[in-house]
Scaffold this active site. Structure first.
Site, PDB file in Angstrom:
ATOM      1  N   LYS A 116      27.573  40.615  38.613  1.00 59.27           N
ATOM      2  CA  LYS A 116      28.870  39.676  38.781  1.00 59.27           C
ATOM      3  C   LYS A 116      28.616  38.500  38.799  1.00 59.27           C
ATOM      4  O   LYS A 116      29.247  37.439  38.693  1.00 59.27           O
ATOM      5  CB  LYS A 116      29.657  40.136  40.217  1.00 59.27           C
ATOM      6  CG  LYS A 116      30.588  41.460  39.848  1.00 59.27           C
ATOM      7  CD  LYS A 116      31.473  41.743  40.947  1.00 59.27           C
ATOM      8  CE  LYS A 116      32.426  43.023  40.834  1.00 59.27           C
ATOM      9  NZ  LYS A 116      31.473  44.251  40.991  1.00 59.27           N
ATOM     10  N   GLY A 164      36.510  49.035  42.590  1.00 58.35           N
ATOM     11  CA  GLY A 164      37.142  48.543  43.793  1.00 58.35           C
ATOM     12  C   GLY A 164      36.524  49.281  44.998  1.00 58.35           C
ATOM     13  O   GLY A 164      37.002  49.250  46.220  1.00 58.35           O
ATOM     14  N   TYR A 195      39.745  34.747  48.435  1.00 58.84           N
ATOM     15  CA  TYR A 195      40.899  35.866  48.477  1.00 58.84           C
ATOM     16  C   TYR A 195      42.261  35.484  48.144  1.00 58.84           C
ATOM     17  O   TYR A 195      42.731  34.576  48.998  1.00 58.84           O
ATOM     18  CB  TYR A 195      40.736  36.822  49.471  1.00 58.84           C
ATOM     19  CG  TYR A 195      41.716  38.010  49.491  1.00 58.84           C
ATOM     20  CD1 TYR A 195      41.571  39.088  48.639  1.00 58.84           C
ATOM     21  CD2 TYR A 195      42.806  38.031  50.597  1.00 58.84           C
ATOM     22  CE1 TYR A 195      42.442  40.198  48.685  1.00 58.84           C
ATOM     23  CE2 TYR A 195      44.081  39.129  50.293  1.00 58.84           C
ATOM     24  CZ  TYR A 195      43.634  40.105  49.441  1.00 58.84           C
ATOM     25  OH  TYR A 195      44.371  41.040  49.312  1.00 58.84           O
ATOM     26  N   ARG A 286      33.455  49.276  28.994  1.00 56.99           N
ATOM     27  CA  ARG A 286      33.577  50.903  28.744  1.00 56.99           C
ATOM     28  C   ARG A 286      35.092  51.240  28.680  1.00 56.99           C
ATOM     29  O   ARG A 286      36.080  50.306  28.680  1.00 56.99           O
ATOM     30  CB  ARG A 286      32.906  51.799  29.916  1.00 56.99           C
ATOM     31  CG  ARG A 286      33.883  51.413  31.429  1.00 56.99           C
ATOM     32  CD  ARG A 286      33.515  52.023  32.434  1.00 56.99           C
ATOM     33  NE  ARG A 286      34.067  51.585  33.583  1.00 56.99           N
ATOM     34  CZ  ARG A 286      35.003  51.694  34.320  1.00 56.99           C
ATOM     35  NH1 ARG A 286      36.110  52.321  33.574  1.00 56.99           N
ATOM     36  NH2 ARG A 286      35.480  51.104  35.338  1.00 56.99           N
TER      37      ARG A 286
END
Length: 460
Positions: A116, A164, A195, A286
């Site tokens: 990430k 997640g 967030y 994917r």
């Protein structure tokens, strides 16, 4: 086109890939663990190879055993499905070095988007908007300093991985320390990110061939989540205007082109409900669990497209050729008990009657007489409903779930029905905190069964 493909997976996605191969006149090779010898994907494939014991590390995650099976069966390509080795760059590299075709992006692309930190850097260079993020965390003190610079609330995320898992929201330093105590940042790298408290999870399906052509296949709304994991998905999103749809689609294409992405994939965004702005989250290299809703509204078979791209075929489509008709909703059916903290419910299926009728599709990996194993993911099927409008799709899904019968195990069908009957959901008033804000209170207890060294977790 390929003559024979090995499917390095199990359950409903293995069945889904087998069906796509059959329509392309491609022979299929299934792999299975000792406990999956009678599984549906094994019964439907042309050939099947045992690759080890029940423990996934010794079977479905055993790269060498899978490649040996591919070689022994004279397969030309390997389709990884989702989960297991689908996002493992080392596996993709091993497949290629073995002289086989990996049906997915290259190992280099998987590595880039799987990290990430590297993915955010690449997307920032490509001009995609994103929330404030930190460098990888060194220790708890470092994390608290970074959170102070970013500003609360923050979300703690693993640098690698997806689905997640291992993500924690902290509204204060005390909550951050509590979250840090649940992970080990010295062994597995984590980072912090701003967030967004009122957000919708919007993802864009992309297709990219090996000739530089990239198309987006619309967006999916994935805001209905529990424990940061998707429960119900739909397409299109009721939150987007035509202008927003054009904007996010263009961003997804730009993201894919910037890293020379190939095959199918998903670019995921957060939509800030208050501001209407999109923020890049990640790229999944994917096929997604929720690919079926896109297929229903576009008529494009994404699994067949994966195979055609891997075989060297061009897309032979323009963006304006892709039409979107109606609305589709998907409910994930899991073997778990909503009344007992969603604890997994493996066991023998005594009776099984799938939902059916007009505009209903069921992608399943089970049937009557089979056993849902306690060793793997709890999802047993997906129900997809397609309607003229969102309201129409909701009504069709309600009818479908009402006639879906599975006995012998507990399922989350009642939980899905509660969502579909919630007035906030029906009006489109949803965000990623919907389950916690709008539904019957759910105990947030981590359910775990640990029996004979075999662990099975409720992931939601």
């Amino acid at each position: 086109m390929f003559k024979r493909i090995l499917i390095a997976n199990r359950g409903e996605i293995a069945v889904r890939i087998i069906r796509a191969c059959q329509e392309l006149d491609i022979e299929t090779v299934a792999v299975y663990s000792d406990v999956d010898a009678e599984a549906l994907h094994v019964q439907l494939a042309d050939y099947a190879y045992n690759i080890g014991p029940a423990d996934a590390m010794k079977s479905y995650l055993n790269m060498d055993a899978i490649i040996m099976a591919a070689k022994a069966s004279k397969s030309e390509a390997i389709h990884p499905g989702y989960g297991f080795l689908s996002e493992n760059a080392d596996f993709a590299e091993k497949v290629t070095k073995a002289g086989l075709i990996f049906i997915g992006p290259s190992a280099e692309i998987i590595r880039q988007v799987g990290n990430k930190d590297a993915a955010r850097a690449a997307m920032k260079a490509a001009g995609l908007p994103m929330t404030i993020g930190s460098e990888p965390i060194v220790n708890n003190e470092h994390a608290c300093n970074l959170a102070g610079e970013i500003g609360y609330p923050v979300i703690l995320k693993p640098v690698s991985g997806g689905g997640g898992k291992s993500m924690y929201v902290a509204n204060s330093q005390l909550e951050l320390i509590s979250a840090l105590n649940k992970v080990d940042v010295t062994r597995s790298p984590f980072y912090l990110e701003t967030y967004i408290s009122e957000a919708r999870h919007i993802e864009v399906q992309i297709m990219a061939d090996t000739y530089g052509n990239v198309l987006h296949v619309g967006e999916r709304e994935c805001s209905i989540q529990r424990r940061n994991q998707k429960v119900l998905e739909e397409s299109p999103s009721s939150a987007l205007t035509p202008e927003m749809r054009t904007t996010v689609g263009a961003m997804a294409i730009r993201a894919a082109k910037s890293i020379y992405y190939t095959n199918v994939g998903t670019v995921e965004f957060l939509l800030d409900v208050k501001t209407g702005k999109f923020y890049f989250m990640e790229i999944n290299p994917r096929i997604q669990v929720e690919h079926a809703v896109t297929e229903m509204v576009t008529g494009i078979d994404l699994v067949r497209r994966q195979i055609r791209i891997a075989a060297g075929e061009p897309l032979n489509k323009k963006q304006e050729d892709i039409l979107f008709i109606g609305h589709a909703i998907e409910c994930r059916i899991n073997a778990e008990d909503p009344e007992q903290c969603f604890i997994p419910s493996p066991g023998h299926i005594d009776f099984y009657h799938e939902a059916g009728g007009p505009r209903v599709r069921v992608d399943s990996g089970v049937c009557a007489g089979m056993t849902v194993q306690p060793h793997y993911d709890s999802m047993v099927a997906k129900v997809i409903a397609h309607g003229r409008t969102r309201g129409d799709a909701i009504k069709i899904m309600r009818r479908a779930l009402a006639e879906y019968r599975i006995s012998g195990i507990k399922t989350n069908i009642s939980f899905q029905q509660e969502i579909l009957n919630n007035p906030h959901f029906c009006s489109g008033n949803i965000d990623t905190q919907f389950v916690y804000k709008r539904m019957t209170p759910i105990q947030e207890v981590e359910c775990e069964i640990d029996s004979e060294n075999k662990k099975y977790y409720s992931q939601g």
